[in-house]
Design a protein around this motif. Structure first.
Motif, PDB file in Angstrom:
ATOM      1  N   ALA A 204      -2.437   5.749   0.776  1.00 35.44           N
ATOM      2  CA  ALA A 204      -3.456   4.758   1.131  1.00 35.44           C
ATOM      3  C   ALA A 204      -3.379   4.444   2.620  1.00 35.44           C
ATOM      4  O   ALA A 204      -4.411   4.341   3.295  1.00 35.44           O
TER       5      ALA A 204
ATOM      6  N   ILE B 220      -2.217  -1.165  -3.256  1.00 31.91           N
ATOM      7  CA  ILE B 220      -3.419  -0.361  -3.020  1.00 31.91           C
ATOM      8  C   ILE B 220      -2.994   1.093  -2.904  1.00 31.91           C
ATOM      9  O   ILE B 220      -2.083   1.436  -2.154  1.00 31.91           O
TER      10      ILE B 220
ATOM     11  N   SER C 153       0.859  -1.189   0.000  1.00 32.24           N
ATOM     12  CA  SER C 153       0.000   0.000   0.000  1.00 32.24           C
ATOM     13  C   SER C 153       0.886   1.227   0.000  1.00 32.24           C
ATOM     14  O   SER C 153       1.995   1.210   0.530  1.00 32.24           O
TER      15      SER C 153
ATOM     16  N   VAL D 149      -1.952  -4.849   4.835  1.00 29.33           N
ATOM     17  CA  VAL D 149      -1.493  -3.491   4.529  1.00 29.33           C
ATOM     18  C   VAL D 149      -1.770  -2.579   5.721  1.00 29.33           C
ATOM     19  O   VAL D 149      -2.280  -3.011   6.741  1.00 29.33           O
TER      20      VAL D 149
END
Length: 131
Positions: free
Chosen positions: A13, A86, A9, A61
């Motif tokens: 994010a 992400i 991530s 994450v």
């Protein structure tokens, strides 16, 4: 060689994940596949989306590394050769993902694993599945 993480991530994010966790408590992601917003990672309160035997755990994450990311097995079959990241961008997606009211949406970016990384992942065995 240690196997690389299947999921990462971005710092942006992670900041959004932390903000959402502050509002909603523990979180989880599910990546189902499909088209349009069906291909976006969906963020839910932990346990709100029921994970089953056809879901694969990509990893975790978030700043603390405590937010599980699941993917449907059919989608994993297509993406098993890629590292997924992400990220978050301005704008609103559709669906029930928690970030929608915040004026941002989660997206995925990916890259293909190198041959050495793919070999390391193969040696590590299959990722965990839901129950």
């Amino acid at each position: 060689m240690m196997p690389p993480p299947r999921i990462l991530s971005t710092p942006q994010a992670d900041a959004t994940i932390a903000m959402l966790a502050g509002k909603h408590g523990p979180l989880m992601f599910h990546q189902s596949g499909g088209c349009c917003d069906g291909s976006a990672p969906m963020c839910y309160p932990a346990g709100e989306f029921r994970v089953g035997g056809q879901d694969v755990l990509l990893g975790h994450v978030g700043t603390a590394g405590d937010v599980p990311v699941w993917i449907g097995a059919a989608q994993f079959a297509y993406w098993r050769h890629t590292q997924v990241t992400i990220d978050v961008v301005p704008g609103r997606g559709a669906g029930f993902s928690l970030e929608g009211p915040e004026g941002v949406r989660f997206i995925v970016r990916s890259r293909v694993f190198t041959d050495d990384e793919a070999d390391a992942l193969d040696r590590a065995g299959e990722p965990a599945r839901g129950q």
